[in-house]
Design a protein around this motif. Structure first.
Motif, PDB file in Angstrom:
ATOM      1  N   TRP A 125      10.230 -12.632 -11.111  1.00  0.00           N
ATOM      2  CA  TRP A 125      10.191 -13.677 -10.066  1.00  0.00           C
ATOM      3  C   TRP A 125       9.357 -14.902 -10.448  1.00  0.00           C
ATOM      4  CZ3 TRP A 125       6.850  -9.727 -10.360  1.00  0.00           C
ATOM      5  CH2 TRP A 125       5.511  -9.966 -10.069  1.00  0.00           C
ATOM      6  N   ARG A 126       8.558 -14.835 -11.478  1.00  0.00           N
ATOM      7  CA  ARG A 126       7.724 -15.955 -11.881  1.00  0.00           C
ATOM      8  C   ARG A 126       8.426 -16.769 -12.971  1.00  0.00           C
ATOM      9  NH1 ARG A 126       3.246 -15.374  -9.114  1.00  0.00           N
ATOM     10  NH2 ARG A 126       2.829 -17.496  -9.761  1.00  0.00           N
ATOM     11  N   THR A 178       8.824 -15.608  -3.241  1.00  0.00           N
ATOM     12  CA  THR A 178      10.048 -15.241  -3.974  1.00  0.00           C
ATOM     13  C   THR A 178       9.911 -13.913  -4.712  1.00  0.00           C
ATOM     14  OG1 THR A 178       9.323 -16.465  -5.914  1.00  0.00           O
ATOM     15  CG2 THR A 178      10.660 -17.675  -4.323  1.00  0.00           C
ATOM     16  N   SER A 179       8.798 -13.234  -4.564  1.00  0.00           N
ATOM     17  CA  SER A 179       8.559 -11.977  -5.289  1.00  0.00           C
ATOM     18  C   SER A 179       9.295 -10.810  -4.630  1.00  0.00           C
ATOM     19  CB  SER A 179       7.064 -11.688  -5.311  1.00  0.00           C
ATOM     20  OG  SER A 179       6.674 -11.075  -4.099  1.00  0.00           O
ATOM     21  N   PRO A 180       9.358  -9.665  -5.326  1.00  0.00           N
ATOM     22  CA  PRO A 180      10.050  -8.495  -4.758  1.00  0.00           C
ATOM     23  C   PRO A 180       9.572  -8.107  -3.357  1.00  0.00           C
ATOM     24  CG  PRO A 180       9.603  -8.117  -7.074  1.00  0.00           C
ATOM     25  CD  PRO A 180       8.927  -9.418  -6.724  1.00  0.00           C
ATOM     26  N   SER A 181       8.283  -8.220  -3.081  1.00  0.00           N
ATOM     27  CA  SER A 181       7.801  -7.832  -1.755  1.00  0.00           C
ATOM     28  C   SER A 181       7.708  -9.022  -0.811  1.00  0.00           C
ATOM     29  CB  SER A 181       6.434  -7.154  -1.867  1.00  0.00           C
ATOM     30  OG  SER A 181       5.451  -8.081  -2.281  1.00  0.00           O
ATOM     31  N   GLY A 182       7.914 -10.225  -1.338  1.00  0.00           N
ATOM     32  CA  GLY A 182       7.866 -11.413  -0.493  1.00  0.00           C
ATOM     33  C   GLY A 182       6.496 -12.023  -0.335  1.00  0.00           C
ATOM     34  N   PHE A 198       7.242  -1.273  -5.880  1.00  0.00           N
ATOM     35  CA  PHE A 198       8.129  -1.876  -6.876  1.00  0.00           C
ATOM     36  C   PHE A 198       7.524  -1.790  -8.276  1.00  0.00           C
ATOM     37  CE2 PHE A 198       9.439  -5.504  -9.481  1.00  0.00           C
ATOM     38  CZ  PHE A 198      10.774  -5.180  -9.624  1.00  0.00           C
ATOM     39  N   LEU A 221      11.447  -0.788   3.053  1.00  0.00           N
ATOM     40  CA  LEU A 221      11.342  -1.510   1.786  1.00  0.00           C
ATOM     41  C   LEU A 221      10.681  -0.632   0.730  1.00  0.00           C
ATOM     42  CD1 LEU A 221      10.305  -5.137   2.831  1.00  0.00           C
ATOM     43  CD2 LEU A 221      12.205  -4.533   1.324  1.00  0.00           C
ATOM     44  N   VAL A 257      10.113 -19.630   6.951  1.00  0.00           N
ATOM     45  CA  VAL A 257       9.292 -19.029   8.004  1.00  0.00           C
ATOM     46  C   VAL A 257       8.134 -18.317   7.310  1.00  0.00           C
ATOM     47  CG1 VAL A 257       9.224 -17.403   9.921  1.00  0.00           C
ATOM     48  CG2 VAL A 257      11.317 -18.705   9.469  1.00  0.00           C
ATOM     49  N   HIS A 279       6.593 -15.061   2.853  1.00  0.00           N
ATOM     50  CA  HIS A 279       7.489 -15.423   3.952  1.00  0.00           C
ATOM     51  C   HIS A 279       7.357 -14.407   5.092  1.00  0.00           C
ATOM     52  CE1 HIS A 279      10.215 -12.162   3.010  1.00  0.00           C
ATOM     53  NE2 HIS A 279      10.323 -12.577   1.768  1.00  0.00           N
ATOM     54  N   PHE A 288       9.982 -13.010   6.942  1.00  0.00           N
ATOM     55  CA  PHE A 288      11.231 -12.338   7.342  1.00  0.00           C
ATOM     56  C   PHE A 288      10.989 -10.935   7.918  1.00  0.00           C
ATOM     57  CE2 PHE A 288      13.470 -15.325   4.333  1.00  0.00           C
ATOM     58  CZ  PHE A 288      14.341 -15.855   5.262  1.00  0.00           C
ATOM     59  N   VAL A 289       9.950 -10.257   7.426  1.00  0.00           N
ATOM     60  CA  VAL A 289       9.700  -8.893   7.908  1.00  0.00           C
ATOM     61  C   VAL A 289       8.655  -8.902   9.042  1.00  0.00           C
ATOM     62  CG1 VAL A 289       9.390  -6.515   7.105  1.00  0.00           C
ATOM     63  CG2 VAL A 289      10.153  -8.252   5.504  1.00  0.00           C
ATOM     64  N   ASP A 290       8.252 -10.090   9.455  1.00  0.00           N
ATOM     65  CA  ASP A 290       7.212 -10.208  10.479  1.00  0.00           C
ATOM     66  C   ASP A 290       7.707 -10.922  11.734  1.00  0.00           C
ATOM     67  OD1 ASP A 290       4.861  -9.331   8.750  1.00  0.00           O
ATOM     68  OD2 ASP A 290       5.621 -10.999   7.571  1.00  0.00           O
ATOM     69  N   LYS A 344      15.870 -16.446 -16.324  1.00  0.00           N
ATOM     70  CA  LYS A 344      16.263 -17.380 -15.260  1.00  0.00           C
ATOM     71  C   LYS A 344      16.727 -18.707 -15.839  1.00  0.00           C
ATOM     72  CE  LYS A 344      12.312 -16.904 -12.942  1.00  0.00           C
ATOM     73  NZ  LYS A 344      11.717 -15.783 -13.620  1.00  0.00           N
ATOM     74  N   TYR A 399      15.246  -9.402  15.089  1.00  0.00           N
ATOM     75  CA  TYR A 399      14.624 -10.315  14.113  1.00  0.00           C
ATOM     76  C   TYR A 399      15.480 -11.549  13.879  1.00  0.00           C
ATOM     77  CZ  TYR A 399      10.805  -7.226  12.646  1.00  0.00           C
ATOM     78  OH  TYR A 399       9.662  -6.476  12.595  1.00  0.00           O
ATOM     79  N   GLY A 456      14.347  -6.254  -8.435  1.00  0.00           N
ATOM     80  CA  GLY A 456      13.279  -6.677  -7.538  1.00  0.00           C
ATOM     81  C   GLY A 456      13.726  -7.459  -6.321  1.00  0.00           C
ATOM     82  N   ILE A 457      15.013  -7.514  -6.057  1.00  0.00           N
ATOM     83  CA  ILE A 457      15.512  -8.180  -4.848  1.00  0.00           C
ATOM     84  C   ILE A 457      16.322  -7.163  -4.058  1.00  0.00           C
ATOM     85  CG2 ILE A 457      17.001 -10.004  -3.906  1.00  0.00           C
ATOM     86  CD1 ILE A 457      16.504 -11.567  -6.538  1.00  0.00           C
ATOM     87  N   PHE A 463      15.977  -8.590   3.611  1.00  0.00           N
ATOM     88  CA  PHE A 463      14.714  -8.387   4.340  1.00  0.00           C
ATOM     89  C   PHE A 463      14.926  -8.171   5.843  1.00  0.00           C
ATOM     90  CE2 PHE A 463      12.580 -10.591   0.663  1.00  0.00           C
ATOM     91  CZ  PHE A 463      11.699  -9.569   0.356  1.00  0.00           C
ATOM     92  N   VAL A 464      15.967  -8.813   6.385  1.00  0.00           N
ATOM     93  CA  VAL A 464      16.190  -8.691   7.823  1.00  0.00           C
ATOM     94  C   VAL A 464      17.207  -7.580   8.121  1.00  0.00           C
ATOM     95  CG1 VAL A 464      16.488 -10.067   9.932  1.00  0.00           C
ATOM     96  CG2 VAL A 464      15.760 -11.190   7.856  1.00  0.00           C
ATOM     97  N   MET A 499      16.830  -4.252   6.922  1.00  0.00           N
ATOM     98  CA  MET A 499      16.298  -2.994   6.398  1.00  0.00           C
ATOM     99  C   MET A 499      16.709  -1.782   7.223  1.00  0.00           C
ATOM    100  SD  MET A 499      15.126  -3.933   3.584  1.00  0.00           S
ATOM    101  CE  MET A 499      14.757  -2.248   3.106  1.00  0.00           C
TER     102      MET A 499
END
Lengths: 451, 451
Positions: A76-77, A104-108, A145, A172, A378, A413, A415-417, B4, B168, B376-377, B415-416, B418
């Motif tokens: 992701w980097r 943008t990372s696997p866990s967000g 992950f 997740l 978000v 982000h 999205f999960v919150d 990438k 969500y 990772g996604i 993410f939304v 799950m």
């Protein structure tokens, strides 16, 4: 006008930056709670692999990033640096606002920056399994992950109330192959005792830490991992600020102000330390750590030795703290509800090299919603604290008639919150102000712990 | 090895690509249901602004992207092209697998690519409010953000069962400033009739479309918007494939196979049409649209005139369809549960220029979990269909002893979504196979609609 500043994979930094080398006053040592003597590397060996312990105590300015870790970072980097042009327009400001986006990372969030190297060093030392705790779930997701990537098992002890209320985070972690146990569990002594006392206990982060540590200490093939606070965790996160430094150069600017939320300290450290290097060398810069008013250790806590966990199982750490038995008010930014600040961040604050601000959650959500509507991301509730401080700085610049370049860490982000935003829109969120007596009551009991 | 492939903002395409110009057989015209005569632009004027209607009927090869739209695209575009190196390793294949990742957008999928221009053209024509329907919520989220960006009001009619089960998505739309109504609602005749018949109805996409259309037709300042199927929607999505084309050039490759899921058709069209241009000109290429076995219009449907909605309020469209009254099996990829395929995609399939495959949901989730653990996604359930087809192609290449370059559209993150993965891990998901009688029963009733 250019909005995004990108790096190639070749530009991923080759070293982590260790601010200890440049600190005018070095951090005080952690102490053994029984002897009050400084801890040696061997004291930590049951919990961590030796290479991480050596990073924990290192004062080398740069630590090389292993090739395998840089390869994994490429998943992701490098992350983008983005100019918040639409937010600037809406605020009607001449200030330039930039954000480093770690979502943008696997866990967000920024958490995989340290999960990946921690898993790598454990794997290298022949460890089979890593245990950890997670509150809201960001850290557990990142470590899940990372363990899957390097072929390790991962056991996550998730605070029971989050386990029940935030099922998406558990999903997740399962998707990334981890075992997730609600804490307290029947798997540990600590868990059984807690369940015996109250079968319906919601659990706590402190208790989950105890369970994860107990499972690591009792098994030679298992180690433990922590997602913030410790020196080596902050070290790994400096990948953020080093990338941002190159990207700000692309943009032709150096920030006047650097802002990030502070829970344990790794998010703030990650962005700010590579810039603070220049401040220590004489360059003008303000670095502001933002905490929730509901857990104000930096702005209203005391610099003292204290435990890292609620139970008192960890070494004593010299830090700004509200006391390890302090109960933060219930807010949605779970990642910031921690009683103390990392040793390094605490020393920097004590020495006046960084500033701190505390903000109430309603101001934070207002800022987050404005950000989402203008910039299209978000933010996680934790990240909203940084945005709220940016808006304060913009307003102050307007009053002072000056133009500033502001950089902040959009650490993840939301999205999960989204349940948090739901509560905000439904008017269910409230601010919480502690009285002076409330914030000092737990600190008083720390006197007995001092050397 | 480079993972990438990125573009600068200057490389965002300046035009959308209209495949109609290059199609050997042009699409048949939509018909008025009463007269069975071809529709003219004026017939659509109550619903859409004129510039979108002109795009709908255009046969120009390129349509210029307005400067304001390109500026808004910069909020998340260009999106990355990523080589799935870790997936390749895990599959043990010599094939090169690339994916275009559209999950970095405000809503987390490709949908804003058309939401932004649709909102722009409505704003330009002086429209005050856009109405739309949403099932799972992806489209409603995208249009909410686009309307906020251009200062329009946005009313989203969300299928009641999704409104209740996917809170969500509703929160996201609220965060972007939209009004979200569970459908059926008391606001429309269609809604009141449906509620009168069954106050506890779960609603349907067809009914939500009827409510959104009714609110647009009855108000001069309000227009309606659709997130897939229509020609102008597919046109806007070609930004994906045009970027991917440049990025594949960076990688020094041209795909042998291009793969994307197909619900209405805009996801598949977006990636594949700019590559199909080269196939039509003689270059070797397979383009595969992947549908769920639970809604197999491409592989088991018939090419006929049919309504676009369940109620029969839209024009008649010439397309592969299962009949507008067909009830797809309940699967978690809500974005693919649509009875028909876009007119252009249908014509291309009829002419043998594209292929179609149908996959069961268990195979899709298995593929999605493998992808998450390696790359990772966590993919959206819709996107899993593309990944499952990629794995089929890799296995076939292994059997045939050949090496392929495969490109697919990772149209969104999960993410939304799950809860879908939860159900998968809990063993609650099942495959569903329709009998031949079941898939043809609704088609029979279409005979009366043919011209």
């Amino acid at each position: 006008m250019e909005k995004k500043f990108l790096l190639t994979e070749k530009e991923i930094p080759t070293h982590w930056y260790n601010i200890v080398a440049d600190m005018p006053n070095k951090p005080l040592p952690p102490l053994h709670p029984a002897t009050k003597q400084p801890l040696g590397p061997d004291d930590l060996a049951p919990l961590f692999p030796m290479e991480l312990i050596m990073q924990e105590v290192s004062s080398d300015r740069y630590v090389e990033i292993p090739e395998e870790v840089r390869e994994a970072y490429k998943i992701w980097r490098p992350t983008p640096l983005i100019r918040a042009i639409n937010l600037e327009k809406t605020l009607g400001t001449d200030c330039h606002i930039y954000y480093k986006y770690e979502g943008t990372s696997p866990s967000g969030s920024h958490k995989p920056n340290t999960a990946i190297p921690q898993a790598y060093y454990n794997k290298k030392q022949g460890v089979k399994r890593i245990t950890t705790e997670t509150g809201a779930g960001q850290w557990g997701t990142a470590l899940s992950f990372a363990c899957k990537h390097f072929g390790l098992e991962c056991d996550v002890y998730m605070v029971r109330i989050s386990y029940d209320q935030k099922p998406y985070r558990k999903s997740l972690m399962n998707t990334f192959g981890a075992n997730v146990f609600p804490s307290p569990s029947e798997r540990t002594n600590a868990g059984r005792i807690a369940l015996g006392a109250d079968p319906n206990t919601p659990g706590s982060l402190g208790l989950a830490i105890s369970e994860a540590i107990e499972m690591a200490v009792g098994d030679e093939e298992t180690k433990y991992s922590l997602g913030s606070v410790l020196n080596h965790v902050l070290l790994h996160q400096t990948i953020i600020g080093q990338e941002a430094e190159k990207q700000m150069e692309q943009a032709g600017e150096f920030p006047d102000v650097v802002i990030a939320p502070l829970g344990g300290g790794s998010n703030f450290a990650g962005l700010s330390f590579p810039f603070l290097k220049h401040k220590i060398a004489g360059k003008s810069l303000r670095a502001i750590a933002v905490e929730p008013a509901s857990c104000p250790k930096l702005t209203r806590g005391k610099f003292m030795y204290d435990f890292g966990d609620a139970q008192g199982y960890t070494p004593l750490l010299p830090m700004y703290t509200l006391g390890h038995t302090f109960k933060p008010a219930a807010i949605h930014a779970g990642g910031l509800r921690y009683h103390g600040a990392s040793v390094i961040c605490s020393q920097l604050l004590k020495d006046g090299l960084i500033e701190a601000a505390a903000i109430q959650q309603l101001e934070c959500f207002e800022a987050g919603v404005l950000f989402a509507r203008t910039e299209g991301i978000v933010p996680a509730p934790e990240a909203n604290h940084g945005i709220a401080q940016v808006i304060r700085e913009v307003n102050r610049a307007k009053e002072e008639g000056v133009k500033k370049t502001i950089l902040f860490n959009l650490c993840g982000h939301g999205f999960v919150d989204m349940a948090a935003y739901d509560d905000y829109f439904a008017g269910k969120l409230v601010n919480h102000s502690f009285t002076d007596e409330e914030v000092t009551s737990e600190i008083a009991s720390l006197a007995a712990l001092q050397p």
